[in-house]
Motif scaffolding. Structure first.
Motif, PDB file in Angstrom:
ATOM      1  N   GLU A 129      -0.382  -2.176  13.706  1.00  0.00           N
ATOM      2  CA  GLU A 129      -0.950  -0.866  13.373  1.00  0.00           C
ATOM      3  C   GLU A 129      -2.354  -0.704  13.954  1.00  0.00           C
ATOM      4  O   GLU A 129      -3.320  -0.534  13.220  1.00  0.00           O
ATOM      5  N   THR A 176      -4.254   2.682  12.863  1.00  0.00           N
ATOM      6  CA  THR A 176      -4.128   3.264  11.519  1.00  0.00           C
ATOM      7  C   THR A 176      -5.478   3.529  10.869  1.00  0.00           C
ATOM      8  O   THR A 176      -5.660   4.520  10.167  1.00  0.00           O
ATOM      9  N   GLN A 221      -7.021   8.077  17.507  1.00  0.00           N
ATOM     10  CA  GLN A 221      -5.747   7.357  17.484  1.00  0.00           C
ATOM     11  C   GLN A 221      -4.928   7.585  18.743  1.00  0.00           C
ATOM     12  O   GLN A 221      -4.528   6.634  19.425  1.00  0.00           O
ATOM     13  N   THR A 242       4.182  -0.301  13.427  1.00  0.00           N
ATOM     14  CA  THR A 242       3.657   1.028  13.131  1.00  0.00           C
ATOM     15  C   THR A 242       4.545   1.706  12.108  1.00  0.00           C
ATOM     16  O   THR A 242       5.657   1.253  11.836  1.00  0.00           O
ATOM     17  N   HIS A 243       4.039   2.770  11.487  1.00  0.00           N
ATOM     18  CA  HIS A 243       4.977   3.606  10.757  1.00  0.00           C
ATOM     19  C   HIS A 243       4.944   5.029  11.287  1.00  0.00           C
ATOM     20  O   HIS A 243       5.409   5.949  10.655  1.00  0.00           O
ATOM     21  N   ASP A 244       4.398   5.150  12.515  1.00  0.00           N
ATOM     22  CA  ASP A 244       4.348   6.454  13.165  1.00  0.00           C
ATOM     23  C   ASP A 244       5.610   6.616  14.023  1.00  0.00           C
ATOM     24  O   ASP A 244       5.678   6.170  15.157  1.00  0.00           O
ATOM     25  N   LEU A 289       5.379   8.309  17.470  1.00  0.00           N
ATOM     26  CA  LEU A 289       4.905   7.405  18.507  1.00  0.00           C
ATOM     27  C   LEU A 289       6.052   6.528  19.012  1.00  0.00           C
ATOM     28  O   LEU A 289       6.244   6.363  20.214  1.00  0.00           O
ATOM     29  N   VAL A 349       9.508  12.455   8.400  1.00  0.00           N
ATOM     30  CA  VAL A 349       8.471  12.783   9.384  1.00  0.00           C
ATOM     31  C   VAL A 349       8.157  14.274   9.289  1.00  0.00           C
ATOM     32  O   VAL A 349       9.040  15.099   9.443  1.00  0.00           O
TER      33      VAL A 349
END
Lengths: 305, 328
Positions: free
Chosen positions: B178, B181, B188, B210-212, B215, B256
């Motif tokens: 991350e 983050t 970012q 990541t938790h995006d 991305l 999302v």
């Protein structure tokens, strides 16, 4: 760094001045110095005469300024008991005490820091537990008793060290051990806890993730961060040692600053007491300042504040 | 094959017994490939990353059927061999730039230390290398920055320094946990673009945690979705986004935020939280939160192959049921 040092020195000077005034006034708050000097068997007229002789009848601020101007000229007055200049007396006594304090502190650091590093790197290990035991014993055992034990062993049984005095370097061995052992536990425990918290920090993890050697991680990255409070504590301890340990000095019959303080207070030797108090506070202020500057050299965040 | 991890397990000793933080996780990364590990906080992503570098805390124990880096068995490596690998061929970028750098050393010193730990280089050479890397990560007047301390830099700059540090020895694989983050949203995107550009120009393999998901859809070659210590789905990125198979993956994709989403409607979310791992679960870990859970889900569930390179840990996989029910 330079501006930090200048500011810090200016502050130290002001602080010393302030402390010296407080200390000077406090001596008068403790009672009538003339009556104390004259003793129990004296009359009011005797006390009056002394009061005029030493100027105790003038306002405190006037006396203080008079005394301060003397101090600035290097004249600390004459001892009422020893009948010699206080400055000469102090120089002689502080030389002995400083030598003792220096070796005591060096001994404490030499043992405490490596032990603390090992204990902090491997908490709950054998070394850590032994170090803890050593620290607890050191903190719990009265200095005079430890001093007597050493004397019985080295002077009486083995006859390899003199039991008292300051005649040779051998005379300093036992007092150094007693003083060093007294201040070792606090420094060791502080090193240990500092190392533990430094080693848990993110920047140590980064350093390890980048493959830096264990020695670099331990001594350059972790110990440097852990050293900041150790420096502060050690300086305070050294200031404390310069004030002389009445216990250690009397057990080993050492004529140092501690025993001088004890003697002059009990004999109401005012010029000596005042000079001693001034010196003690000066040392504290000076060594705190030295610690701050050493810390500022190590820690850039302190310089920019 | 650069990195091959098979059946990685990490157990953490706690006062209440052992906790299976990571269970039978397998993945591979090839040269120049990007693997994304996604999942909620506490699902075992970061500890998986740390275990790759042998940086687990003492309470954690790692076992794996196989764990090789460029054919070298990482499990049989000595501490010194592993240390030689770390920061040189295998490097890591951490999440928290504010604390990741040593506050008492200058940026230049810290960068040089990394280089000199792995290369026989003079101070001068290490310094030149540091300036080169700082330029690579987009830091202007790099030579002056060398003499600055971390506290004199902003969060974004510090993270650039951390990236430069990780790239000092041109690693073949970089693990980024991350990496953006903790930073401002505006920075970012910029930093991620930089990281991806650098990955391409250095030809590195990358594991990005990541938790995006936005991305992930743009940069990942392959994705593994983790939930409560297990891989619940693993697939090539394109396939994961077009054919998500596990109910958790679908729920994650459904969470999302979409800018065209009606303003007043509550944002979609997955009800409940990631379960605690102290009590070892027998059946599906997602059981409590799954809209499709049934009695059969209480059995231990294996990863099932859906397609070439696409696996999911759900009993309904391949039966065509999930799509209908979730969509309905």
């Amino acid at each position: 760094m330079l501006s930090y040092a200048v500011r810090r020195i200016a502050m130290a000077c002001l602080l010393t001045l302030f402390v010296s005034f407080i200390a000077y006034s406090l001596i008068f708050a403790a009672g009538d110095p003339a009556a104390a000097l004259a003793g129990n068997a004296s009359t009011a007229a005797d006390a009056d005469r002394l009061r005029q002789l030493y100027g105790f009848d003038r306002p405190i601020i006037v006396q203080y300024l008079h005394w301060l101007s003397g101090v600035l000229r290097g004249d600390l007055g004459t001892s009422l008991y020893f009948d010699q200049p206080v400055a000469t007396l102090l120089l002689e006594r502080f030389t002995t005490t400083a030598r003792l304090g220096f070796f005591g502190l060096v001994l404490a650091l030499v043992i405490a820091v490596p032990l603390g590093v090992v204990a902090g790197r491997w908490p709950n290990s054998m070394v850590d537990r032994l170090a803890l035991l050593l620290a607890v014993v050191g903190q719990a055992m009265p200095s005079f008793w430890f001093a007597l034990l050493l004397m019985i062993l080295f002077s009486v049984k083995l006859s390899i060290l003199p039991a008292s005095g300051t005649a040779s370097w051998q005379s300093f061995v036992m007092p150094t051990i007693v003083l060093g052992y007294f201040s070792m536990p606090a420094i060791m425990r502080l090193t240990r806890s500092g190392m533990i918290s430094a080693l848990e920090s993110d920047y140590i993890r980064t350093a390890r993730a980048m493959g830096l050697s264990e020695a670099r991680v331990l001594f350059d990255y972790a110990l440097r961060n852990a050293a900041l409070p150790i420096i502060s504590l050690s300086s305070a301890q050294f200031g404390f040692m310069l004030a002389g340990s009445v216990v250690v000095e009397s057990v080993f019959a050492i004529h140092g600053a501690g025993s001088l303080a004890w003697e002059s207070i009990s004999r109401a030797d005012l010029p000596t007491v005042q000079a001693l108090v001034l010196c003690f506070s000066l040392f504290y202020v000076f060594f705190t300042m030295v610690a701050d500057m050493l810390n500022a050299m190590l820690d850039p965040r302190m310089r920019s504040k | 094959m650069l990195l091959n991890v098979e059946n990685l397990n990490i157990d953490i000793a706690t006062p209440n017994g052992s906790l299976a933080a990571v269970q039978d996780v397998s993945f591979r990364v090839s040269k120049g490939e990007t693997l994304c590990i996604v999942g909620e906080s506490g699902c075992g992503k970061s500890i998986t990353a740390l275990s790759l570098l042998g940086l687990l805390p003492k309470v954690a124990k790692r076992t794996a059927r196989q764990m090789t880096f460029d054919g070298l068995d990482m499990q049989s490596m000595s501490k010194a061999e592993l240390r030689a690998l770390r920061g040189d061929r295998l490097s890591m970028i951490f999440q928290e730039p504010m604390t990741a750098l040593n506050p008492l050393h200058t940026v230049g010193r810290q960068l040089s230390d990394v280089y000199r730990a792995h290369r026989k280089a003079s101070r001068r050479e290490a310094k030149e290398r540091a300036i080169y890397l700082l330029k690579q990560v987009g830091i202007s007047n790099a030579a002056q920055r060398l003499n600055q301390y971390p506290h004199e830099l902003s969060g974004g700059l510090r993270q650039r320094v951390v990236i430069a540090m990780a790239l000092m020895c041109e690693p073949e694989l970089i693990v980024a946990d991350e990496p953006t983050t903790a930073l401002d949203v505006t920075i970012q995107a910029e930093l991620l673009r930089l990281l991806i550009d650098l990955q391409k120009s250095f030809g590195m393999g990358m594991i990005l945690i990541t938790h995006d998901l936005g991305l992930v859809s743009r940069i990942a070659d392959r994705v593994i979705v983790m939930y409560a210590g297990q891989v619940v789905e693993a697939a090539p990125a394109a396939e994961l986004f077009t054919k998500p198979s596990h109910p958790y993956t679908r729920a994650l994709l459904g969470s999302v935020p979409d800018p065209s989403y009606p303003r007043m409607k509550p944002l979609p979310s997955i009800p409940g939280t990631v379960p605690s791992l102290v009590s070892r679960m027998e059946g599906c870990h997602f059981f409590d939160r799954c809209p499709l859970a049934c009695d059969a889900c209480r059995q231990p569930i294996q990863l099932a192959t859906i397609d070439k390179d696409h696996e999911a840990r759900c009993i309904r996989v391949g039966k065509g049921e999930i799509r209908r029910k979730v969509v309905a």
